[in-house]
Design a protein around this motif. Structure first.
Motif, short mmCIF file in Angstrom:
data_model
loop_
_atom_site.label_atom_id
_atom_site.label_comp_id
_atom_site.label_asym_id
_atom_site.label_seq_id
_atom_site.Cartn_x
_atom_site.Cartn_y
_atom_site.Cartn_z
N ASP A 108 -36.03 -14.25 -0.66
CA ASP A 108 -34.77 -14.42 0.04
C ASP A 108 -34.20 -12.94 -0.06
N ILE A 109 -33.29 -12.77 1.05
CA ILE A 109 -32.14 -11.64 1.00
C ILE A 109 -30.92 -12.61 0.69
N PHE A 110 -30.52 -12.41 -0.39
CA PHE A 110 -29.27 -12.99 -0.75
C PHE A 110 -28.17 -12.23 -0.83
N GLY A 111 -26.85 -12.40 -0.36
CA GLY A 111 -25.80 -11.41 -0.27
C GLY A 111 -24.79 -12.20 -1.26
N ILE A 112 -23.99 -11.12 -1.91
CA ILE A 112 -22.95 -11.57 -2.71
C ILE A 112 -21.72 -10.87 -2.41
N VAL A 113 -20.72 -11.70 -1.99
CA VAL A 113 -19.50 -11.61 -1.15
C VAL A 113 -18.33 -11.55 -2.20
N GLY A 114 -17.54 -10.51 -2.31
CA GLY A 114 -16.23 -10.95 -3.06
C GLY A 114 -15.52 -9.61 -3.39
N VAL B 16 -31.20 -9.55 -4.08
CA VAL B 16 -29.89 -9.58 -4.29
C VAL B 16 -29.10 -8.60 -4.06
N VAL B 17 -28.21 -8.70 -3.22
CA VAL B 17 -27.31 -7.38 -2.68
C VAL B 17 -26.02 -7.93 -2.68
N SER B 18 -24.98 -6.87 -3.35
CA SER B 18 -23.56 -7.14 -3.17
C SER B 18 -23.02 -6.15 -2.26
N ILE C 286 -32.23 -6.08 -7.33
CA ILE C 286 -30.82 -6.40 -7.77
C ILE C 286 -30.28 -4.94 -7.15
N LEU C 287 -29.37 -5.15 -6.15
CA LEU C 287 -28.44 -4.07 -5.68
C LEU C 287 -27.35 -4.03 -5.57
N ARG D 116 -28.34 -15.24 3.73
CA ARG D 116 -27.73 -16.33 2.93
C ARG D 116 -26.79 -15.29 2.17
N PHE D 117 -25.59 -15.97 1.94
CA PHE D 117 -24.31 -15.45 1.22
C PHE D 117 -23.77 -16.36 0.26
#
Length: 287
Positions: free
Chosen positions: A32-38, A184-186, A152-153, A199-200
């Protein structure tokens, strides 16, 4: 069947009386490339530190790697970038040689390999003279020393110009596509994250408010854009026979529109269609 490589279930974390993570559950799939938003303080970096073992948590469960792996073994599968920490007077290559030895990587060709992947194999001069984009790419090169399975970035595009952002985006997608790394990137740059990840997870005040895919950003409204071969005929009567439709495109929400729609709901604000942008109103209506 999809395979989880990182899974958090009902994780809680406090600093003193301040609770920074509240019942956080996330499932990161292999490949996956999973984006974390906040926004700042939402808990993005705290989640990363818990995954990496740099911070503990009061309750909940955490799994990393394959089924049966201990956390220690799972964490050995991870490379990470949370800020950069290089010697300013040394070259990028010299810095990576230092970290290669520190990590116990015996292959002396490994530094050449990661520099080439990051597009820095021709970089000269000390680290202090690198552009911000080059510094971030060197940080990613350091993170992939030893070819980890998971990357993890934390805010890798923060402060970069458009070219630097594009370079980092292309590098992330290359690592995922060609080297099979789960990423996993923010990011604060919502539009850019939308171009990078499919995905986010949207964080709000330490909680996971929503997990979505890029497909969820496609508008519920069946609006289409129609291209015709004769604009005059289309103006006269679109329904007229003989007007050829050359293509159509489904209307989509941007990740930014969806994010602020979720944030409005989380804060109890309900924007009407009359006084809110169309995108925000559609995002609110989709839940």
């Amino acid at each position: 069947m999809e395979q989880s490589v990182i899974r958090l279930e009902h994780v809680n974390k406090s600093y003193g009386k301040h609770q920074v993570l509240r019942d956080v559950s996330l499932d990161i799939q292999k490949g996956d490339i999973f984006g974390i938003v906040g926004k700042n303080g939402a808990g993005k970096t705290t989640i990363f530190k818990i995954i990496l073992g740099l911070s503990d948590f009061e309750s909940g469960k955490l799994w990393i790697g394959e089924e049966g792996d201990s956390l220690e073994k799972g964490r050995r599968r991870i490379g990470f970038l949370i800020g950069t920490n290089f010697f300013p007077y040394m070259t990028g290559r010299q810095n990576l040689e230092y970290y290669r030895e520190l990590k116990g990587i015996r292959d002396k060709k490994e530094v050449d390999r990661v520099l080439q992947i990051a597009g820095l194999d021709q970089a000269k001069g000390p680290f202090r003279n690198y552009s911000l984009g080059m510094k971030q790419r060197l940080g990613i090169a350091n993170a992939i020393l030893g070819n980890p399975e998971i990357l993890i970035l934390d805010e890798p595009t923060n402060g970069l110009d458009p070219q630097g952002i594009a370079d980092v985006r292309e590098l992330i997608q290359k690592l995922n596509r060609e080297y099979g790394m789960t990423v996993v990137v923010s990011s604060h740059i919502l539009g850019e994250l939308q171009n990078t990840a499919p995905r986010f997870g949207i964080l709000s005040e330490g909680r996971v408010a929503k997990v979505i895919t890029s497909e969820d950003l496609i508008s519920d409204h069946k609006s289409v854009r129609i291209r015709v071969d004769d604009l005059d005929k289309a103006r006269e009567a679109l329904q007229a026979a003989g007007v050829e439709i050359l293509g159509e495109e489904m209307e989509s929400l941007s990740l930014e529109e969806f994010y602020f729609g979720v944030m409005n709901e989380e804060s109890g604000e309900r924007s009407s269609a009359d006084d809110a942008p169309d995108g925000a109103a559609r995002a609110t209506a989709r839940r």
